[in-house]
Design a protein around this motif. Structure first.
Motif, PDB file in Angstrom:
ATOM      1  N   TRP A   1       0.782  -1.265   0.104  1.00  0.00           N
ATOM      2  CA  TRP A   1       0.066  -0.057   0.195  1.00  0.00           C
ATOM      3  C   TRP A   1       0.888   1.215   0.075  1.00  0.00           C
ATOM      4  O   TRP A   1       0.440   2.276  -0.948  1.00  0.00           O
ATOM      5  N   SER A   2       1.868   1.430   0.820  1.00  0.00           N
ATOM      6  CA  SER A   2       2.882   2.549   0.782  1.00  0.00           C
ATOM      7  C   SER A   2       3.459   2.717  -0.531  1.00  0.00           C
ATOM      8  O   SER A   2       3.926   3.843  -0.703  1.00  0.00           O
ATOM      9  N   ARG A   3       3.702   1.588  -1.239  1.00  0.00           N
ATOM     10  CA  ARG A   3       4.310   1.675  -2.533  1.00  0.00           C
ATOM     11  C   ARG A   3       3.495   1.919  -3.658  1.00  0.00           C
ATOM     12  O   ARG A   3       4.013   1.862  -4.942  1.00  0.00           O
ATOM     13  N   ARG A   4       2.207   2.048  -3.391  1.00  0.00           N
ATOM     14  CA  ARG A   4       1.314   1.906  -4.628  1.00  0.00           C
ATOM     15  C   ARG A   4       1.289   3.170  -5.798  1.00  0.00           C
ATOM     16  O   ARG A   4       1.816   3.948  -5.280  1.00  0.00           O
ATOM     17  N   THR A   5       1.136   2.576  -7.058  1.00  0.00           N
ATOM     18  CA  THR A   5       1.023   3.521  -7.996  1.00  0.00           C
ATOM     19  C   THR A   5      -0.411   3.703  -8.766  1.00  0.00           C
ATOM     20  O   THR A   5      -0.497   4.094  -9.702  1.00  0.00           O
ATOM     21  N   MET A   6      -1.190   3.201  -8.098  1.00  0.00           N
ATOM     22  CA  MET A   6      -2.513   3.114  -8.648  1.00  0.00           C
ATOM     23  C   MET A   6      -3.774   3.562  -7.547  1.00  0.00           C
ATOM     24  O   MET A   6      -3.261   3.558  -6.362  1.00  0.00           O
ATOM     25  N   THR A   7      -4.913   3.479  -8.011  1.00  0.00           N
ATOM     26  CA  THR A   7      -5.986   3.832  -7.240  1.00  0.00           C
ATOM     27  C   THR A   7      -6.395   2.704  -6.032  1.00  0.00           C
ATOM     28  O   THR A   7      -5.759   1.400  -6.347  1.00  0.00           O
ATOM     29  N   TYR A   8      -6.834   3.198  -5.060  1.00  0.00           N
ATOM     30  CA  TYR A   8      -7.278   2.056  -4.129  1.00  0.00           C
ATOM     31  C   TYR A   8      -8.090   0.863  -4.674  1.00  0.00           C
ATOM     32  O   TYR A   8      -7.820  -0.334  -4.453  1.00  0.00           O
ATOM     33  N   GLU A   9      -9.162   1.191  -5.593  1.00  0.00           N
ATOM     34  CA  GLU A   9      -9.870   0.288  -6.320  1.00  0.00           C
ATOM     35  C   GLU A   9      -9.025  -0.752  -7.174  1.00  0.00           C
ATOM     36  O   GLU A   9      -9.237  -2.133  -6.814  1.00  0.00           O
ATOM     37  N   ASP A  10      -8.061  -0.380  -7.727  1.00  0.00           N
ATOM     38  CA  ASP A  10      -7.351  -1.273  -8.445  1.00  0.00           C
ATOM     39  C   ASP A  10      -6.261  -2.076  -7.783  1.00  0.00           C
ATOM     40  O   ASP A  10      -5.908  -3.000  -8.074  1.00  0.00           O
ATOM     41  N   TRP A  11      -5.773  -1.306  -6.684  1.00  0.00           N
ATOM     42  CA  TRP A  11      -4.715  -2.106  -5.832  1.00  0.00           C
ATOM     43  C   TRP A  11      -5.630  -3.144  -5.259  1.00  0.00           C
ATOM     44  O   TRP A  11      -4.912  -4.256  -5.140  1.00  0.00           O
ATOM     45  N   ALA A  12      -6.767  -2.887  -4.535  1.00  0.00           N
ATOM     46  CA  ALA A  12      -7.489  -3.818  -3.925  1.00  0.00           C
ATOM     47  C   ALA A  12      -7.900  -5.162  -4.732  1.00  0.00           C
ATOM     48  O   ALA A  12      -7.763  -6.055  -4.540  1.00  0.00           O
TER      49      ALA A  12
END
Length: 377
Positions: free
Chosen positions: A105-116
């Motif tokens: 989560w800390s390294r994400r480069t996308m929206t929450y929806e795409d990450w989840a």
């Protein structure tokens, strides 16, 4: 002459296989990022293998005159209770899951929806194959005349561990909130819920609040694990162990950290305060092992073994009970009742006999993992 030729052929085959294994180890080592936390992967592998071995050791399928039924040696042999302390490693899995989810989560480069969605797909895609296969198998067994009670026993043995995935998925989806949550909060919820259901006579359904709160404790701990000092880890390990001893010896909690058929109270269904404090002790010791494990994982052969287990981790978890069932059913049809495989686990001899079956369970599981991987592409 023929024997000499055969021996030479076998020797060449062994050299070829050894060369392939060495090359595989080298490729895995070369493909690993220098900054990868290998200890986390090692702990995940240990947690998965602990669950698998624990299930294989404390789960028996009894084939007698009636329907096939499940049983546990813990019902008959209380001296085996320490087995549940060694192989009940779910807290470590949630700890690692929280750490990995928080880092992702800390390294994400996308929206929450795409990450989840990306993370949850990894969890549930392999489940569809298990459900499809056992729908077909269950229907076939019923059509072939198997007793419904037998089919229910077999299907539930495979599907009942899936509760873990639902909880893990929910906590993963809640990672943005979990990273802000102190583990003391869900720990307090577990304590209050146990007080209500055990001491104050609250309805049984109140206890199921702990299904989320209990596993949220190690998951939230994992989200802040890297910031914990060695002193904090020792305090967690010793404090968790001491609290568990107090709860078991003086507060009436069961000593077994897994469910025992026929027992009036289970530490896992739903998670009790004793299961959570025991998990805290495991998390503390896991943190203390992190540096030694990291050094051990610098050895390419050990690291390659951990990588392979992690590559198949979900498949191993989903299919390990199927491997045991397959072995038991095929052996019953081919040979008849066998000790340690089809008999009641009511004596120490059964334990020794069951240990002898574990390598075959592992071999069948390996074959299933390879087949499942090919089906999924």
């Amino acid at each position: 002459m023929a024997l000499a030729t055969l021996a030479a052929t076998l020797a060449v085959t062994r050299r070829v296989e050894t060369s392939r294994r060495v090359e595989t180890v080298r490729r895995i080592e070369a493909a690993t990022r220098p900054d990868r936390d290998r200890a986390v992967d090692a702990l995940r592998a240990i947690a998965i293998l602990g669950v698998v071995l624990g299930h294989w050791l404390v789960t028996a399928l009894v084939f007698d005159d009636g329907p096939v039924r499940g049983a546990s040696p813990l019902q008959f042999l209380p001296a085996l209770t320490p087995v549940s302390w060694i192989f009940q490693t779910l807290a470590v899995f949630f700890l690692v899951g929280g750490q990995v989810a928080a880092a992702s989560w800390s390294r994400r480069t996308m929206t929450y929806e795409d990450w989840a969605a990306r993370r949850l797909r990894r969890l549930f895609r392999p489940v569809l194959l298990v459900l499809a296969v056992w729908t077909v198998v269950g229907g076939f067994l019923l059509a072939a005349g198997s007793e419904p009670a037998t089919v229910h026993t077999l299907v539930m043995l495979v599907l009942s561990p899936l509760w873990f995935l639902l909880v893990f998925a929910a906590l993963t989806a809640a990672t943005p909130l979990v990273v802000r949550l102190h583990p003391v909060v869900p720990l307090a919820v577990v304590a209050v819920v146990d007080l209500l259901r055990i001491e104050l006579g609250a309805p049984a359904w109140v206890g199921w609040v702990n299904l989320a709160a209990g596993w949220l404790v190690p998951f939230a701990l994992g989200a802040r694990w890297q910031r914990m000092s060695r002193g904090s880890l020792w305090a967690l390990a010793i404090g968790g162990a001491a609290a568990t001893v107090v709860l078991v010896c003086w507060a009436g909690y069961p000593a077994s950290m897994v469910g025992v058929p026929g027992a009036g109270f289970s530490n896992l269904a739903p998670p009790s305060l004793a299961a959570v404090t025991f998990g805290l002790a495991q998390c503390g010791f896991a943190g203390l092992l992190r540096e030694p494990l990291g050094r051990l994982m610098r050895r390419p052969a050990w690291w390659a073994a951990v990588v392979v287990v992690n590559l198949f981790a979900m498949t191993i978890f989903l299919w390990h009970q199927t491997a045991m069932i397959t072995t038991a059913v095929l052996a019953r049809l081919a040979v008849g009742p066998l000790p340690g495989l089809h008999t009641s686990p009511d004596s120490p001899v059964w334990v020794v006999e069951r240990l002898g079956w574990l390598p075959l369970f592992a071999l069948v599981l390996l074959l299933i993992c390879r087949a499942a991987r090919r089906v999924r592409g």
